[in-house]
Structures are given as structure tokens and as C-alpha cells.
Design a protein around this motif. Structure first.
Motif, mmCIF file in Angstrom:
data_model
loop_
_atom_site.group_PDB
_atom_site.id
_atom_site.type_symbol
_atom_site.label_atom_id
_atom_site.label_comp_id
_atom_site.label_asym_id
_atom_site.label_seq_id
_atom_site.Cartn_x
_atom_site.Cartn_y
_atom_site.Cartn_z
ATOM 1 N N GLY A 1 -28.992 15.097 24.623
ATOM 2 C CA GLY A 1 -28.414 13.825 25.070
ATOM 3 C C GLY A 1 -28.852 12.627 24.245
ATOM 4 N N TRP A 2 -29.282 12.867 23.009
ATOM 5 C CA TRP A 2 -29.801 11.795 22.158
ATOM 6 C C TRP A 2 -28.756 11.207 21.209
ATOM 7 C CZ3 TRP A 2 -34.688 14.767 20.066
ATOM 8 C CH2 TRP A 2 -35.590 14.972 21.114
ATOM 9 N N TYR A 3 -27.621 11.844 21.065
ATOM 10 C CA TYR A 3 -26.653 11.517 20.010
ATOM 11 C C TYR A 3 -26.248 10.037 20.016
ATOM 12 C CZ TYR A 3 -22.546 11.989 16.993
ATOM 13 O OH TYR A 3 -21.634 11.840 15.979
ATOM 14 N N ASN A 4 -25.663 9.572 21.096
ATOM 15 C CA ASN A 4 -25.179 8.181 21.144
ATOM 16 C C ASN A 4 -26.315 7.174 21.105
ATOM 17 O OD1 ASN A 4 -22.407 8.808 21.178
ATOM 18 N ND2 ASN A 4 -22.508 9.232 23.371
ATOM 19 N N ALA A 5 -27.406 7.463 21.790
ATOM 20 C CA ALA A 5 -28.546 6.536 21.793
ATOM 21 C C ALA A 5 -29.129 6.372 20.395
ATOM 22 C CB ALA A 5 -29.624 7.022 22.760
ATOM 23 N N LEU A 6 -29.188 7.476 19.649
ATOM 24 C CA LEU A 6 -29.732 7.418 18.292
ATOM 25 C C LEU A 6 -28.818 6.618 17.373
ATOM 26 C CD1 LEU A 6 -32.129 8.304 16.621
ATOM 27 C CD2 LEU A 6 -30.958 10.470 16.170
ATOM 28 N N ILE A 7 -27.514 6.828 17.484
ATOM 29 C CA ILE A 7 -26.555 6.044 16.692
ATOM 30 C C ILE A 7 -26.700 4.560 17.017
ATOM 31 C CG2 ILE A 7 -24.096 5.543 16.356
ATOM 32 C CD1 ILE A 7 -23.586 8.572 16.702
#
Length: 132
Positions: free
Chosen positions: A62-68
């Protein structure tokens, strides 16, 4: 307090990196959620391994959008090896997996069809016994 958040997606040995960070008198916070990414003051994303596996892990955690969002906000980020490769749109190593898309383009293999470029050896070699 000086704190560095470590994005460890689960592959590779990060012990030496942790020791280096501690030797600089920084505390290490291990990221486990998207909220941890949002709250980080600086992130290091180290790793070795396969581009596709790294990206699948980022998505599954669940890190994809937060990392972007974190990187696009121009916040302190340091990608090492896979951590840097994942910033691209994709990689020839795993053509069906998309990257974070921060840097336009794909990570591709060095081309040396003419054998006129010295390419550093960065992979494992096979061993063949000379004695039988």
C-alpha cells in the motif's frame, strides 16, 4: 532528533546501511505503512533484486501512491540500486510491471552489440570446474 525513514521492501541486506546511518548519529525509522511515508522527514529506499518484485511489494504494502506523492512534493529521498530504478516508468527486467513514473523512460540493458564498450561486470558468474 535526526531521523531517517528506511523503506525496506523485504529484499537485500540493509544491515550495513543501518550501521552507516547510526554511525552518523541518525535514528532509523522503518516504514511499515503509507502513513509512515507521509510523516517521514527523509526516506532512503535501498535494495537489491528484481524490479518487478520490488514494485509488486510496494503495491502490495500500500505504499505506491504515498511514495509517488512524497517524491513529487520534492521531499528528501535517496534511492539505492532498485530504489533508484523504481523511480522510472518501467524496466526491461520486468516489462509488465510499471514503476513509480517519477522519471520518464525505462531502465534498459546496456547494449554492446559491437563489443566496443567496456561494460562493468555487475552480476553473478557461473563456476565451471577445470578438474574432473
Amino acid at each position: 532528533n535526526k531521523v531517517i525513514s528506511l523503506l525496506d521492501y523485504g529484499a537485500g541486506n540493509v544491515r550495513s546501511l543501518k550501521n552507516a546511518i547510526k554511525s552518523l548519529n541518525y535514528e532509523i525509522y522503518e516504514i511499515v505503512s503509507a502513513e509512515d511515508i507521509n510523516n517521514a522527514s527523509m526516506i532512503i529506499f535501498p535494495g537489491v533484486g528484481n524490479f518487478g518484485q520490488a514494485m509488486q511489494s510496494i503495491i502490495n504494502k500500500g505504499w505506491y501512491n504515498a511514495l509517488i506523492d512524497y517524491i513529487k512534493a520534492d521531499r528528501p529521498f535517496f534511492g539505492i540500486c532498485i530504489g533508484m530504478q523504481c523511480l522510472f516508468e518501467g524496466s526491461d527486467e520486468s516489462p509488465n510491471d510499471k514503476g513509480l513514473g517519477i522519471i520518464p523512460g525505462r531502465v534498459t540493458r546496456f547494449s554492446n552489440e559491437d563489443n566496443n564498450i567496456r561494460i562493468p561486470q555487475i552480476g553473478w558468474n557461473g563456476i565451471t570446474s577445470a578438474k574432473s
